[in-house]
Design a protein around this motif. Sequence first.
Motif, PDB file in Angstrom:
ATOM      1  N   ALA A 168      51.112  49.939  52.699  1.00 51.06           N
ATOM      2  CA  ALA A 168      51.856  48.610  53.003  1.00 51.06           C
ATOM      3  C   ALA A 168      50.791  47.560  53.261  1.00 51.06           C
ATOM      4  CB  ALA A 168      52.850  48.595  53.728  1.00 51.06           C
ATOM      5  N   MET A 191      51.249  50.177  61.226  1.00 51.27           N
ATOM      6  CA  MET A 191      51.165  49.011  60.449  1.00 51.27           C
ATOM      7  C   MET A 191      50.638  47.966  61.544  1.00 51.27           C
ATOM      8  SD  MET A 191      54.316  48.241  57.589  1.00 51.27           S
ATOM      9  CE  MET A 191      53.835  46.813  57.478  1.00 51.27           C
ATOM     10  N   TYR A 192      51.259  47.871  62.604  1.00 53.26           N
ATOM     11  CA  TYR A 192      50.896  47.078  63.691  1.00 53.26           C
ATOM     12  C   TYR A 192      49.287  47.053  64.014  1.00 53.26           C
ATOM     13  CZ  TYR A 192      51.046  44.498  68.267  1.00 53.26           C
ATOM     14  OH  TYR A 192      50.949  43.813  69.495  1.00 53.26           O
ATOM     15  N   ARG A 199      55.657  54.413  61.210  1.00 53.00           N
ATOM     16  CA  ARG A 199      55.427  53.694  60.146  1.00 53.00           C
ATOM     17  C   ARG A 199      54.904  52.043  60.928  1.00 53.00           C
ATOM     18  NH1 ARG A 199      60.314  51.882  57.142  1.00 53.00           N
ATOM     19  NH2 ARG A 199      60.617  50.671  59.464  1.00 53.00           N
ATOM     20  N   ASP A 200      56.036  51.486  61.786  1.00 60.29           N
ATOM     21  CA  ASP A 200      55.624  50.297  62.226  1.00 60.29           C
ATOM     22  C   ASP A 200      54.453  50.109  63.210  1.00 60.29           C
ATOM     23  OD1 ASP A 200      57.948  49.506  60.814  1.00 60.29           O
ATOM     24  OD2 ASP A 200      59.378  49.540  62.513  1.00 60.29           O
TER      25      ASP A 200
END
Lengths: 251, 251, 251, 251
Positions: free
Chosen positions: D135, D89-90, D85-86
């Motif tokens: 997100a 997003m990044y 997920r991170d």
Amino acid sequence: MASVDLNCDVGESYGAWPLGNDAAVLRHVSSANIACGFHAGDPGTMRRTVAIAVEHGVAVGAHPGLPDLAGFGRRVMDISAGEVRDLVMYQIGALRVFADAAGTRLTHVKPHGALYNMAAAKPELATAIAEATRAVDPALLLYGLAGSHLVSAGRDAGLTVVEEAFADRRYNRDGTLTPRSAQGAMIDDVADAVAQGVRIAAEGKAATVDGAEVSVRAGTICIHGDSAHAPDLALRLRDALVRSGITVAAP
Amino acid sequence: MASVDLNCDVGESYGAWPLGNDAAVLRHVSSANIACGFHAGDPGTMRRTVAIAVEHGVAVGAHPGLPDLAGFGRRVMDISAGEVRDLVMYQIGALRVFADAAGTRLTHVKPHGALYNMAAAKPELATAIAEATRAVDPALLLYGLAGSHLVSAGRDAGLTVVEEAFADRRYNRDGTLTPRSAQGAMIDDVADAVAQGVRIAAEGKAATVDGAEVSVRAGTICIHGDSAHAPDLALRLRDALVRSGITVAAP
Amino acid sequence: MASVDLNCDVGESYGAWPLGNDAAVLRHVSSANIACGFHAGDPGTMRRTVAIAVEHGVAVGAHPGLPDLAGFGRRVMDISAGEVRDLVMYQIGALRVFADAAGTRLTHVKPHGALYNMAAAKPELATAIAEATRAVDPALLLYGLAGSHLVSAGRDAGLTVVEEAFADRRYNRDGTLTPRSAQGAMIDDVADAVAQGVRIAAEGKAATVDGAEVSVRAGTICIHGDSAHAPDLALRLRDALVRSGITVAAP
Amino acid sequence: MASVDLNCDVGESYGAWPLGNDAAVLRHVSSANIACGFHAGDPGTMRRTVAIAVEHGVAVGAHPGLPDLAGFGRRVMDISAGEVRDLVMYQIGALRVFADAAGTRLTHVKPHGALYNMAAAKPELATAIAEATRAVDPALLLYGLAGSHLVSAGRDAGLTVVEEAFADRRYNRDGTLTPRSAQGAMIDDVADAVAQGVRIAAEGKAATVDGAEVSVRAGTICIHGDSAHAPDLALRLRDALVRSGITVAAP
């Protein structure tokens, strides 16, 4: 007279980021597995860590890992046997020059983290690591999980193999390690870890996670260098081994 | 009878990214400078490039670079002499195991890109590279820009040094290279580059960028492996040298 | 009533390597400069650091650095203005999504380490950073060394600029910082650093390294997050500022 | 009237290493999936690739990959849902600023290589990617393998999902792709690939590797940008689709 090796993963700082307390733990162990720049370590750290090991008369080994700095080499990767062979040769070669320059000799190779576990379970990767080690120097010892594929691959390659046990990990009845994710996998109490380490060295046995007993024959016992109590465990385990009449020495 | 070496930077592919035409250029040169994984190259590429060099009877050397993959080692970095020494040792050591495993011997070291230029200009970095080379093996030859600090540092360290000239770069009156950013710095015409290469090898002289003449004594001439016409230039320069009675051979 | 910002570089852990004590220092400062993965930080660390900043009501800013993990972004690199613009945009963009996802807003940009110093001294790099910041969002504040090229470039780009001073660094008579390598460059005593911070905020003045006095006008004062006494300095400087009637608040 | 999207992975050069022929292939496709710096790509390449896409009126999407530059993001890694997920997003955040700066809008997200396959097969990773996408921006389209977990996870997250098919890959009877390692997995003949692409778009069907027929419903068809005949396939598939009365347009 019985003898066992105590080994510890060291040199796992990276650039501006310190990790572990190498100077403290290297006072008590007999073998150092030094990170080689893929999962941790960098050229300057490698030089400095070799120097500390030499200062304490500790055997200098290579600790090659997966090319995964962000994951500290702990994430299993689907990597081919050829890639494994080449990256292990590369890392051993890189570390060896620092050992030579410090006036010592590279004595052994122990793969790190996910690569260690992959080598224990997958014969083709075990063979790749054994062949990489032999290609660099057939006199290098290969450290691997007791009873694993890495041990048999090392023997098949004509290497002298040192089987490894863990003082602070619980075992299953089949001699494998209880996975870290399982309840009770880690022995957090230092006294309990010391007791298990002595029993493995003296009797070749350990209690299993479910209270039975299993045979664990090992020539070397691992101290996890990245745990806060590593120097304490190393010191106390060494003392307990000596008091039990067991010599602590590199293989 | 006169003799000169032709060297080329090779093994500069990385992972999925191919670069250069190593198999073609290695048919014609006598020394290969193989990237070691910092500015380019990876363990598998190193193994394969060593194999091609051995197949063509080309001398195998290490081509260490700055830790700057994104910049291909061409961006000057403010890096200490100690850091340079350690990363050069690391890279030479890593490459050497592939040379040994291929049944050959690492013969030389030539720093790459910005590190080469930094070593030419800064005595303390030149000394760091010379000492790193000697620490790995005092028999290694050190290739450096003719007349530069790297040459004198190598000699001070007791190494055999091979001075390098360029067939496809223009010279200034003081014997330095005309910077790439300047008008006329590059000799794009292959026939002109061949002529300059032969003149350097035969007479020890080159025309300057402003039409004068300068003394250029060199034991090796560089072919830039990343240019599209590298194989063509290597072939034609080799033929022209041989026709001029000059042997092309590794030092 | 007078007001000043206290800012701190945070989120500089990387993978398995912790660095700094972000949770402690973020209790006391008003602005957080969060590493974006080039010199330090990783996506998970960025998410977690943003969360801590939000929890303490601290302004969330991007802290882009050079692509030099091994050197922690502290080694000057010869990098073009175009490269700087693009890597700063990239890093701001990467961090901004974590700020947005945490229900806050990215407020500012402060370059890190060598990039900060290069931007202070080189107009074309200062302009590149200012344009990168404006390209992402013209409402972003740009933090730069008081009186430096980054400040003027930010203003020229139409950004609101916040000039930065240092509580624990000595100044030269011309208002530049005494280089770290010089004797007396660092103010190691926390009480002295607190005193300098208060004087800058209250009077716009600081003592120079040679005992004179210099004008230092600053909207924000930097706490170095990687020093062991950062939380203590942040707490004591904040308290001293408040006692002097100066509000500590993000710009 | 029927409509289908043609998408291609682009921007997969890295530093000094060019890859693919983005300028040629972007003349013919309707969606560009641009690498974001983890498996390939770098900030400058991202800027330039966005500019080419905008010039040709092609929809700009993010193509996030695993943090494995050496393996081009093609090696499965044992990475947690939170890490996925991170890092997604990044990467989306990093690319989005270049789209915004070019005066366009980021339209979609398509994971790369091993991450694409992992997301197709593992629900928790599919959910992580869908949540990361939402997100950043709930209006982003999510491209995923037709019928896979990524498609259902995207719908569960409230995203508009675009199911993807392949013109140059063979299918199994259950609608999954024949693994690249299997005989006959790739359709190397361009005319055959064009025919399969048209049939999928026109009839929602494809021949299986063993000569049967399978339903393949897809809103987008992938052109592999790293193959040498990508521009040719893109051109011919587009022409064939148009001649069949099917509009080629971004979703």
